[in-house]
Design an enzyme around this catalytic site. Structure first.
Site, PDB file in Angstrom:
ATOM      1  N   SER A   1       0.825  -1.202   0.000  1.00 33.71           N
ATOM      2  CA  SER A   1       0.000   0.000   0.000  1.00 33.71           C
ATOM      3  C   SER A   1       0.867   1.263   0.000  1.00 33.71           C
ATOM      4  CB  SER A   1      -0.898   0.026   1.236  1.00 33.71           C
ATOM      5  OG  SER A   1      -1.682  -1.142   1.302  1.00 33.71           O
TER       6      SER A   1
HETATM    7  N1  SAH Z   1      -1.281  -3.412   3.418  1.00 40.16           N
HETATM    8  C1  SAH Z   1      -0.744  -4.447   2.573  1.00 40.16           C
HETATM    9  C2  SAH Z   1      -1.549  -4.440   1.305  1.00 40.16           C
HETATM   10  C3  SAH Z   1      -1.513  -5.680   0.544  1.00 40.16           C
HETATM   11  S1  SAH Z   1      -2.543  -5.703  -0.893  1.00 40.16           S
HETATM   12  C4  SAH Z   1       0.710  -4.131   2.318  1.00 40.16           C
HETATM   13  O1  SAH Z   1       1.130  -3.016   2.631  1.00 40.16           O
HETATM   14  O2  SAH Z   1       1.431  -4.967   1.803  1.00 40.16           O
HETATM   15  C5  SAH Z   1      -3.958  -6.517  -0.273  1.00 40.16           C
HETATM   16  C6  SAH Z   1      -3.772  -7.928   0.165  1.00 40.16           C
HETATM   17  O3  SAH Z   1      -5.066  -8.430   0.488  1.00 40.16           O
HETATM   18  C7  SAH Z   1      -3.196  -8.869  -0.879  1.00 40.16           C
HETATM   19  O4  SAH Z   1      -2.044  -9.472  -0.370  1.00 40.16           O
HETATM   20  C8  SAH Z   1      -4.316  -9.895  -1.091  1.00 40.16           C
HETATM   21  O5  SAH Z   1      -3.849 -11.212  -1.310  1.00 40.16           O
HETATM   22  C9  SAH Z   1      -5.078  -9.802   0.209  1.00 40.16           C
HETATM   23  N2  SAH Z   1      -6.457 -10.288   0.157  1.00 40.16           N
HETATM   24  C10 SAH Z   1      -7.379 -10.112  -0.824  1.00 40.16           C
HETATM   25  N3  SAH Z   1      -8.536 -10.707  -0.481  1.00 40.16           N
HETATM   26  C11 SAH Z   1      -8.336 -11.285   0.743  1.00 40.16           C
HETATM   27  C12 SAH Z   1      -9.141 -12.070   1.626  1.00 40.16           C
HETATM   28  N4  SAH Z   1     -10.400 -12.387   1.353  1.00 40.16           N
HETATM   29  N5  SAH Z   1      -8.593 -12.482   2.794  1.00 40.16           N
HETATM   30  C13 SAH Z   1      -7.324 -12.179   3.119  1.00 40.16           C
HETATM   31  N6  SAH Z   1      -6.511 -11.452   2.330  1.00 40.16           N
HETATM   32  C14 SAH Z   1      -7.007 -11.007   1.156  1.00 40.16           C
END
Ligand code: SAH
Length: 220
Positions: A70
């Site tokens: 993010s």
């Molecule tokens: N704040 C994190 C953002 C990652 S992007 C960072 O800074 O790295 C969002 C993440 O949500 C991805 O890794 C994706 O795999 C996850 N995601 C999407 N749907 C999800 C779900 N139903 N349960 C858990 N994780 C999920």
């Protein structure tokens, strides 16, 4: 792992991080504890080495598996909004990703529970947080749309991927007075929303337009 890897050098040095913090301040982030975390969490260790020199730009960057780390402004904004309005001891994060948001938030709450549906991402996030000495986080490989019932109710829930509508289970696992931060909507039309659970019903506050990867059901 050397201390230099964590402290950074050149484009990952303290000076570069200070510039990012200054920028977030100018954009309205006021919570000093949050700004301090942005300054102190080495974002460059959460991305591929080849992207390290861009780690303190205020942008999302790829972390593999079609996912992104993010944008620092969004991490700061969501963290600040989650902490506002009451105690945040017991907190749930959905979408661990590379663990950057997790690392920023963890020391600001008592217990942080985080769920990720892509196992290798979760494994790496776990390692990085260990390396940073963060110990109040529990990790789970699974579908975050279902929440984590065993540790509910939560004072705060932060969702790092966008559903089309708010997952019902997450609303149920929020205590009265608790805040749910979630981007809602299809790609290109998402809005960051803070719901606060009242004695009866939810209060909704829009925090503006955002761009997140979609929240998907099940595990990968
Ligand atoms: N704040 C994190 C953002 C990652 S992007 C960072 O800074 O790295 C969002 C993440 O949500 C991805 O890794 C994706 O795999 C996850 N995601 C999407 N749907 C999800 C779900 N139903 N349960 C858990 N994780 C999920």
């Amino acid at each position: 792992m050397t201390d230099l890897r964590l402290s950074g050098i050149g484009m990952t040095s303290a000076r570069t991080r200070d510039r990012l913090v200054q920028r977030l301040r100018e954009q309205g982030i006021a919570n000093l504890a949050v700004l301090d975390r942005i300054r102190n969490v080495p974002r460059h260790i959460f991305v591929d080495e080849a992207l390290g020199s861009r780690a303190y730009e205020d942008t999302a960057l790829p972390i593999g598996y079609g996912q992104t780390i993010s944008q620092p402004y969004i991490v700061a904004r969501m963290t600040e909004a989650l902490l506002q309005g009451g105690a945040a001891e017991n907190v749930l994060e959905v979408g661990t990703g590379c663990g950057y948001q997790t690392a920023v938030l963890a020391p600001l709450v008592a217990r942080l529970y985080t769920i990720e549906r892509i196992e290798p991402l979760l494994a790496r996030a776990r390692e990085r947080l260990k390396e940073l000495g963060i110990r109040n986080v529990r990790f789970r490989y699974g579908d975050g749309t279902l929440g984590w019932k065993a540790h509910a109710p939560f004072d705060g829930i932060l969702v790092a991927a966008a559903p089309l509508t708010v997952p019902e289970a997450l609303v149920k696992q929020l205590r009265v007075g608790g805040r749910l931060l979630v981007p809602i909507g299809p790609e290109g039309e998402q809005e960051l929303v803070r719901f606060t659970r009242g004695e009866q019903g939810m209060q909704r506050q829009s925090l503006g337009a955002v761009a997140f990867v979609p929240l998907l059901g099940g595990t990968a």
